[in-house]
Design a protein around this motif. Structure first.
Motif, mmCIF file in Angstrom:
data_model
loop_
_atom_site.group_PDB
_atom_site.id
_atom_site.type_symbol
_atom_site.label_atom_id
_atom_site.label_comp_id
_atom_site.label_asym_id
_atom_site.label_seq_id
_atom_site.Cartn_x
_atom_site.Cartn_y
_atom_site.Cartn_z
ATOM 1 N N ALA A 90 0.837 -1.204 0.000
ATOM 2 C CA ALA A 90 0.000 0.000 0.000
ATOM 3 C C ALA A 90 0.867 1.248 0.000
ATOM 4 C CB ALA A 90 -0.939 -0.008 1.207
ATOM 5 N N GLN A 149 -3.485 6.929 -5.976
ATOM 6 C CA GLN A 149 -4.196 5.682 -5.729
ATOM 7 C C GLN A 149 -4.503 5.518 -4.242
ATOM 8 O OE1 GLN A 149 -2.170 2.239 -7.219
ATOM 9 N NE2 GLN A 149 -3.912 0.898 -6.868
ATOM 10 N N ARG A 150 -3.567 5.896 -3.381
ATOM 11 C CA ARG A 150 -3.818 5.813 -1.934
ATOM 12 C C ARG A 150 -4.973 6.732 -1.529
ATOM 13 N NH1 ARG A 150 1.859 6.094 -1.749
ATOM 14 N NH2 ARG A 150 1.765 8.189 -0.900
ATOM 15 N N ASN A 173 -8.226 5.213 -2.736
ATOM 16 C CA ASN A 173 -8.633 4.118 -1.842
ATOM 17 C C ASN A 173 -9.230 4.657 -0.546
ATOM 18 O OD1 ASN A 173 -7.885 1.901 -3.440
ATOM 19 N ND2 ASN A 173 -5.781 2.009 -2.749
ATOM 20 N N MET A 192 -12.677 3.684 -5.218
ATOM 21 C CA MET A 192 -12.572 2.345 -5.786
ATOM 22 C C MET A 192 -13.863 1.542 -5.623
ATOM 23 S SD MET A 192 -9.674 2.700 -7.000
ATOM 24 C CE MET A 192 -8.013 2.118 -7.105
#
Length: 116
Positions: free
Chosen positions: A27, A34-35, A38, A43
């Motif tokens: 992660a 992307q983190r 999320n 997502m």
């Protein structure tokens, strides 16, 4: 005999710890966009490379490639929500997301949602 048991228990504990640390390390290796995606439930409706409820992040990048106003358009879409661009299912507003987090996700998406 006790030393053998202690070694075996240590090996099991180390393996369990590796199972916890490895996903966290993966992660941490993910791009910041992307983190943030999320962490903000993006997502749940979008995937990197396939349509879910909404278009994939790669489809979005392709659609807006070369559009100088893409960042502003997408940032506004994330903040205010909307519908009609990708079909009839509306995208909910994300009013609680900070402008910095929105920019981070939008920049990542427009870069093609890279995994590194």
């Amino acid at each position: 005999m006790m030393r053998g048991v202690a070694v075996a228990v240590s090996a099991v504990m180390l393996g369990a710890l590796a199972g916890v640390v490895a996903p966290a390390a993966r992660a941490a290796d993910a791009p910041s966009g992307q983190r943030v995606a999320n962490a903000n439930a993006c997502m749940g409706c979008h995937a990197v490379d396939r349509k879910l409820v909404g278009p994939s992040f790669q489809q979005i990048a392709s659609k807006y490639k070369g559009d100088a106003q893409a960042s502003a358009k997408l940032s506004r879409k994330v903040k205010d929500g909307g519908s009609g661009v990708w079909g009839m299912i509306p995208m909910p507003a994300h009013q609680s997301m900070s402008d910095a987090d929105i920019r981070t996700v939008v920049d990542w998406v427009l870069a093609g949602a890279p995994s590194k």
